[in-house]
Design a protein around this motif. Structure first.
Motif, PDB file in Angstrom:
ATOM      1  N   PHE A  28       0.837  -1.194   0.000  1.00  0.00           N
ATOM      2  CA  PHE A  28       0.000   0.000   0.000  1.00  0.00           C
ATOM      3  C   PHE A  28       0.876   1.249   0.000  1.00  0.00           C
ATOM      4  N   HIS A  29       0.258   2.374  -0.348  1.00  0.00           N
ATOM      5  CA  HIS A  29       0.958   3.655  -0.355  1.00  0.00           C
ATOM      6  C   HIS A  29       1.276   4.094   1.072  1.00  0.00           C
ATOM      7  N   ASP A  30       2.488   4.615   1.279  1.00  0.00           N
ATOM      8  CA  ASP A  30       2.863   5.194   2.569  1.00  0.00           C
ATOM      9  C   ASP A  30       2.027   6.459   2.787  1.00  0.00           C
ATOM     10  N   ILE A  31       1.519   6.664   4.005  1.00  0.00           N
ATOM     11  CA  ILE A  31       0.683   7.845   4.264  1.00  0.00           C
ATOM     12  C   ILE A  31       1.505   9.137   4.372  1.00  0.00           C
ATOM     13  N   ASN A  32       2.814   9.003   4.529  1.00  0.00           N
ATOM     14  CA  ASN A  32       3.689  10.163   4.608  1.00  0.00           C
ATOM     15  C   ASN A  32       4.867   9.929   3.654  1.00  0.00           C
ATOM     16  N   PRO A  33       4.615   9.983   2.340  1.00  0.00           N
ATOM     17  CA  PRO A  33       5.645   9.574   1.376  1.00  0.00           C
ATOM     18  C   PRO A  33       6.873  10.484   1.376  1.00  0.00           C
ATOM     19  N   ALA A  34       8.036   9.855   1.268  1.00  0.00           N
ATOM     20  CA  ALA A  34       9.305  10.574   1.188  1.00  0.00           C
ATOM     21  C   ALA A  34       9.725  10.796  -0.265  1.00  0.00           C
ATOM     22  N   ARG A  35       9.089  10.113  -1.191  1.00  0.00           N
ATOM     23  CA  ARG A  35       9.398  10.184  -2.618  1.00  0.00           C
ATOM     24  C   ARG A  35       8.082  10.151  -3.398  1.00  0.00           C
ATOM     25  N   VAL A  41       5.450  -2.718   1.722  1.00  0.00           N
ATOM     26  CA  VAL A  41       5.092  -4.114   1.477  1.00  0.00           C
ATOM     27  C   VAL A  41       5.255  -4.844   2.796  1.00  0.00           C
ATOM     28  N   ILE A  42       4.189  -5.510   3.248  1.00  0.00           N
ATOM     29  CA  ILE A  42       4.220  -6.188   4.542  1.00  0.00           C
ATOM     30  C   ILE A  42       3.742  -7.629   4.411  1.00  0.00           C
ATOM     31  N   ARG A  83      14.439   1.874  -4.976  1.00  0.00           N
ATOM     32  CA  ARG A  83      15.232   1.403  -3.836  1.00  0.00           C
ATOM     33  C   ARG A  83      14.297   0.658  -2.897  1.00  0.00           C
ATOM     34  N   VAL A  84      14.810  -0.433  -2.311  1.00  0.00           N
ATOM     35  CA  VAL A  84      14.086  -1.184  -1.291  1.00  0.00           C
ATOM     36  C   VAL A  84      14.810  -0.960   0.032  1.00  0.00           C
ATOM     37  N   ILE A  85      14.067  -0.546   1.039  1.00  0.00           N
ATOM     38  CA  ILE A  85      14.641  -0.275   2.356  1.00  0.00           C
ATOM     39  C   ILE A  85      13.864  -1.068   3.392  1.00  0.00           C
ATOM     40  N   ILE A  86      14.592  -1.802   4.230  1.00  0.00           N
ATOM     41  CA  ILE A  86      13.971  -2.491   5.363  1.00  0.00           C
ATOM     42  C   ILE A  86      14.695  -2.026   6.621  1.00  0.00           C
ATOM     43  N   ASN A  87      14.060  -1.098   7.335  1.00  0.00           N
ATOM     44  CA  ASN A  87      14.629  -0.611   8.593  1.00  0.00           C
ATOM     45  C   ASN A  87      14.418  -1.676   9.659  1.00  0.00           C
ATOM     46  N   HIS A  98       6.547  -4.079  12.902  1.00  0.00           N
ATOM     47  CA  HIS A  98       6.013  -5.116  12.017  1.00  0.00           C
ATOM     48  C   HIS A  98       6.885  -5.026  10.776  1.00  0.00           C
ATOM     49  N   LEU A  99       7.505  -6.108  10.396  1.00  0.00           N
ATOM     50  CA  LEU A  99       8.403  -6.113   9.249  1.00  0.00           C
ATOM     51  C   LEU A  99       7.732  -5.465   8.046  1.00  0.00           C
ATOM     52  N   HIS A 100       8.441  -4.543   7.402  1.00  0.00           N
ATOM     53  CA  HIS A 100       7.919  -3.900   6.203  1.00  0.00           C
ATOM     54  C   HIS A 100       9.071  -3.415   5.341  1.00  0.00           C
ATOM     55  N   ALA A 101       8.853  -3.472   4.043  1.00  0.00           N
ATOM     56  CA  ALA A 101       9.831  -2.979   3.077  1.00  0.00           C
ATOM     57  C   ALA A 101       9.270  -1.723   2.442  1.00  0.00           C
ATOM     58  N   HIS A 102      10.094  -0.686   2.395  1.00  0.00           N
ATOM     59  CA  HIS A 102       9.750   0.534   1.678  1.00  0.00           C
ATOM     60  C   HIS A 102      10.248   0.375   0.247  1.00  0.00           C
ATOM     61  N   ILE A 103       9.403   0.648  -0.717  1.00  0.00           N
ATOM     62  CA  ILE A 103       9.812   0.721  -2.121  1.00  0.00           C
ATOM     63  C   ILE A 103       9.706   2.194  -2.483  1.00  0.00           C
ATOM     64  N   VAL A 104      10.845   2.815  -2.778  1.00  0.00           N
ATOM     65  CA  VAL A 104      10.851   4.241  -3.075  1.00  0.00           C
ATOM     66  C   VAL A 104      11.465   4.494  -4.438  1.00  0.00           C
ATOM     67  N   GLY A 105      10.922   5.477  -5.121  1.00  0.00           N
ATOM     68  CA  GLY A 105      11.424   5.821  -6.444  1.00  0.00           C
ATOM     69  C   GLY A 105      10.667   6.998  -7.002  1.00  0.00           C
ATOM     70  N   GLY A 106      10.624   7.059  -8.307  1.00  0.00           N
ATOM     71  CA  GLY A 106       9.969   8.147  -9.002  1.00  0.00           C
ATOM     72  C   GLY A 106      10.755   8.502 -10.244  1.00  0.00           C
ATOM     73  N   PRO A 107      10.492   9.671 -10.823  1.00  0.00           N
ATOM     74  CA  PRO A 107      11.157  10.040 -12.078  1.00  0.00           C
ATOM     75  C   PRO A 107      12.615  10.459 -11.906  1.00  0.00           C
ATOM     76  N   ASP A 108      13.002  10.900 -10.708  1.00  0.00           N
ATOM     77  CA  ASP A 108      14.365  11.374 -10.466  1.00  0.00           C
ATOM     78  C   ASP A 108      15.125  10.387  -9.578  1.00  0.00           C
ATOM     79  N   PRO A 109      16.477  10.401  -9.647  1.00  0.00           N
ATOM     80  CA  PRO A 109      17.268   9.509  -8.786  1.00  0.00           C
ATOM     81  C   PRO A 109      16.942   9.702  -7.312  1.00  0.00           C
TER      82      PRO A 109
END
Length: 117
Positions: A28-35, A41-42, A83-87, A98-109
């Motif tokens: 699902f979409h992060d409610i406070n997106p950084a990108r 993904v959980i 990028r995949v991030i698992i803090n 709760h284990l979760h992976a952030h998938i971040v990206g977009g049009p710019d690096p």
């Protein structure tokens, strides 16, 4: 777990903007997106963090979470990479236990992976 935010999202008690769901995984979409693209993904089953993964039975769901990353990134606006991030834990700044992976990206690096110290 009754008070776990992501468990409550996984069972439908809290709404989320879902982009993928099957019997074991929710994205699902992060409610406070950084990108521009920022998905979570959980596993639907509660796993606290990567530090608590000790069972071989956890391996298939973890592999499927990573295998979905490319498809989800591409379908949601980041076809040229992501990028995949698992803090994990306090040092890794894991905010939801709760284990979760952030998938971040977009049009710019995405930018540098870590700030140099």
């Amino acid at each position: 777990m009754d008070n776990c935010l992501f468990c409550r999202i996984a069972c439908g008690q809290i709404p989320a903007r879902k982009v993928y769901e099957d019997t074991e995984i929710l994205a699902f979409h992060d409610i406070n997106p950084a990108r521009p693209v920022h998905l979570l993904v959980i596993p639907k089953r509660h796993i606290t963090s990567l530090a608590t993964v000790v069972e071989e039975t956890d391996v298939p769901v973890l592999g499927r979470m990573l295998a979905l990353a490319s498809r989800l990134a591409s379908e949601n606006g980041s076809p040229d990479g992501f990028r995949v991030i698992i803090n994990t834990g306090r040092i890794g700044h894991q905010e939801v236990q709760h284990l979760h992976a952030h998938i971040v990206g977009g049009p710019d690096p995405v930018g540098p992976m870590l700030k140099r110290v």
